[in-house]
Design an enzyme around this catalytic site. Structure first.
Site, PDB file in Angstrom:
ATOM      1  N   SER A 113     -36.627  27.408  -7.018  1.00 55.11           N
ATOM      2  CA  SER A 113     -37.786  27.167  -7.893  1.00 55.11           C
ATOM      3  C   SER A 113     -38.126  25.687  -8.023  1.00 55.11           C
ATOM      4  O   SER A 113     -39.217  25.348  -8.500  1.00 55.11           O
ATOM      5  CB  SER A 113     -37.548  27.779  -9.278  1.00 55.11           C
ATOM      6  OG  SER A 113     -36.329  27.314  -9.833  1.00 55.11           O
ATOM      7  N   ASP A 336     -35.761  24.229 -21.229  1.00 56.96           N
ATOM      8  CA  ASP A 336     -35.691  24.023 -19.784  1.00 56.96           C
ATOM      9  C   ASP A 336     -35.594  22.532 -19.499  1.00 56.96           C
ATOM     10  O   ASP A 336     -36.587  21.799 -19.569  1.00 56.96           O
ATOM     11  CB  ASP A 336     -36.913  24.619 -19.098  1.00 56.96           C
ATOM     12  CG  ASP A 336     -36.839  24.531 -17.574  1.00 56.96           C
ATOM     13  OD1 ASP A 336     -35.891  23.912 -17.054  1.00 56.96           O
ATOM     14  OD2 ASP A 336     -37.731  25.082 -16.902  1.00 56.96           O
ATOM     15  N   HIS A 339     -36.181  22.272 -14.628  1.00 57.78           N
ATOM     16  CA  HIS A 339     -37.444  22.125 -13.895  1.00 57.78           C
ATOM     17  C   HIS A 339     -38.208  20.918 -14.420  1.00 57.78           C
ATOM     18  O   HIS A 339     -37.738  20.215 -15.312  1.00 57.78           O
ATOM     19  CB  HIS A 339     -38.261  23.408 -14.010  1.00 57.78           C
ATOM     20  CG  HIS A 339     -37.571  24.601 -13.418  1.00 57.78           C
ATOM     21  ND1 HIS A 339     -36.836  25.488 -14.177  1.00 57.78           N
ATOM     22  CD2 HIS A 339     -37.493  25.029 -12.138  1.00 57.78           C
ATOM     23  CE1 HIS A 339     -36.335  26.416 -13.392  1.00 57.78           C
ATOM     24  NE2 HIS A 339     -36.711  26.170 -12.146  1.00 57.78           N
TER      25      HIS A 339
END
Length: 361
Positions: A113, A336, A339
């Site tokens: 990702s 998060d 990312h």
């Protein structure tokens, strides 16, 4: 090891593979320092009021996980930083030049990702400069998603392959095969490929998408994950050396990207995530140094005989503890710090990719 700018010529330091913390640059394309050489990965983050390079709220290709401004991130200073190499200047990403220069080409990001993160950044960088945005099309087919810039016959793709090697369904369950790489027949048809893997190697429990690991003839319930990571990279390296036509395809491998959950890494031991981080770490050194996975990756890349090019973005990304979505990610407000916001740090990864490409063309 690497290519350096020195006077009018490009001098190879170390082995005969384009694996470097710098790159080969023609005189004047990116700039020269006082001593005539420049490592574009050695530098610091500085505020530039002309940044960001596009308005992320106008780009329809950003997944909600990375769309920090839409999902309420209140600060904007993180958008204003550019990467400044110590001894030269990077060219600003020029989307119109990129579209013209790579007209008719196929460019594919391959990995986890974080590859998706970088792919969406590139798509937004280009979307922002296309005069007729109705001529941009996106389609998805299994692990492959493609955005086509129709007027330029340019395809920007992302192929989801978090381990690069294969996971196959067998009678015993899902098997991660460290010496099998079957998707390479798709990957090698592209003009430019950018690989990455690391994020999934330490996943366990329900987040782990396999039940067993196959290492040669041995099938195991588990094994040392760093050893498994290295074995998979060696499989990938052998595939590159034996299957990719470097007269047609340029191959890049992007360095390991950091997470920021442990403030001890940047000398703030009471910090347990990135939620209150609004500025990068100053200077060019990350207090805790490179992770072990980076050394494993660089060791494998140094053994590749073909000219694989290394996007050495680990340290510069480590400095950006402010660059993550934190709770502003559109996914249940979960924290998060792995990312990256778009616009943000992945734009610099693509700027470095662009600088490398134009220096060679």
């Amino acid at each position: 090891m690497g290519y350096w700018v020195q006077g009018w010529s490009c001098i190879l330091v170390g082995v005969a593979v384009i694996f470097s913390g710098g790159m080969c640059l023609a005189k004047g394309e990116v700039g020269e320092g006082e001593e005539g050489k420049c490592d574009i990965y050695e530098g610091s983050w500085v505020v530039d009021e002309s940044y960001p390079m596009y308005n992320s709220t106008l780009c329809p290709h950003i997944r909600r996980e990375f769309d920090c401004q839409t999902y309420g991130r209140p600060d904007k200073l993180y958008l204003r930083y550019k990467w400044q190499p110590k001894d030269c200047d990077l060219p600003r990403f020029d989307g119109q030049d990129f579209l013209r220069r790579f007209k008719g080409k196929k460019i594919m990001y391959i990995g986890d990702s974080i590859s998706l993160n970088q792919w969406q950044s590139m798509v937004c960088l280009l979307y922002a400069v296309v005069p007729d945005q109705s001529r941009i099309f996106q389609n998805a087919n299994g692990p492959l998603t493609t955005v086509i810039f129709q007027d330029y016959d340019l395809s920007i793709m992302v192929f989801h392959s978090p381990y690069l090697v294969d996971i196959e369904i067998e009678e015993i369950g899902r098997v991660l095969k460290l010496d099998s790489l079957k998707n390479g027949s798709i990957w090698k048809t592209n003009d430019i490929v950018i690989f990455n893997t690391w994020l999934w190697w330490y996943r366990s429990g329900r987040a782990q998408p396999w039940d067993y690991i196959q290492d040669g003839d041995q099938i195991k319930k588990d094994m040392d994950r760093m050893v498994a990571f290295k074995k998979a990279l060696i499989t990938w390296a052998k595939w590159v050396d034996s299957n990719v036509d470097f007269n047609k395809t340029q191959v890049f491998f992007r360095g390991v990207t950091p997470a920021h959950y442990d403030g001890k890494e940047w000398d703030e031991p009471k910090v347990t995530n990135c939620s209150k981080e609004t500025q990068p770490i100053s200077g060019s050194t990350y207090p805790s140094g490179l992770p072990q996975s980076s050394y494993v990756l660089e060791g494998v890349l140094s053994g590749v005989t073909k000219p694989v090019q290394f996007l050495n973005i680990t340290t510069l990304s480590q400095l950006r503890k402010d660059g993550h979505p934190s709770m502003y990610n559109g996914v249940n407000r979960s924290m998060d710090c792995t990312h990256w916001c778009i616009a943000g740090v992945p734009d610099t990864w693509n700027q470095l990719l662009y600088a490398t490409l134009i220096s060679q063309n």
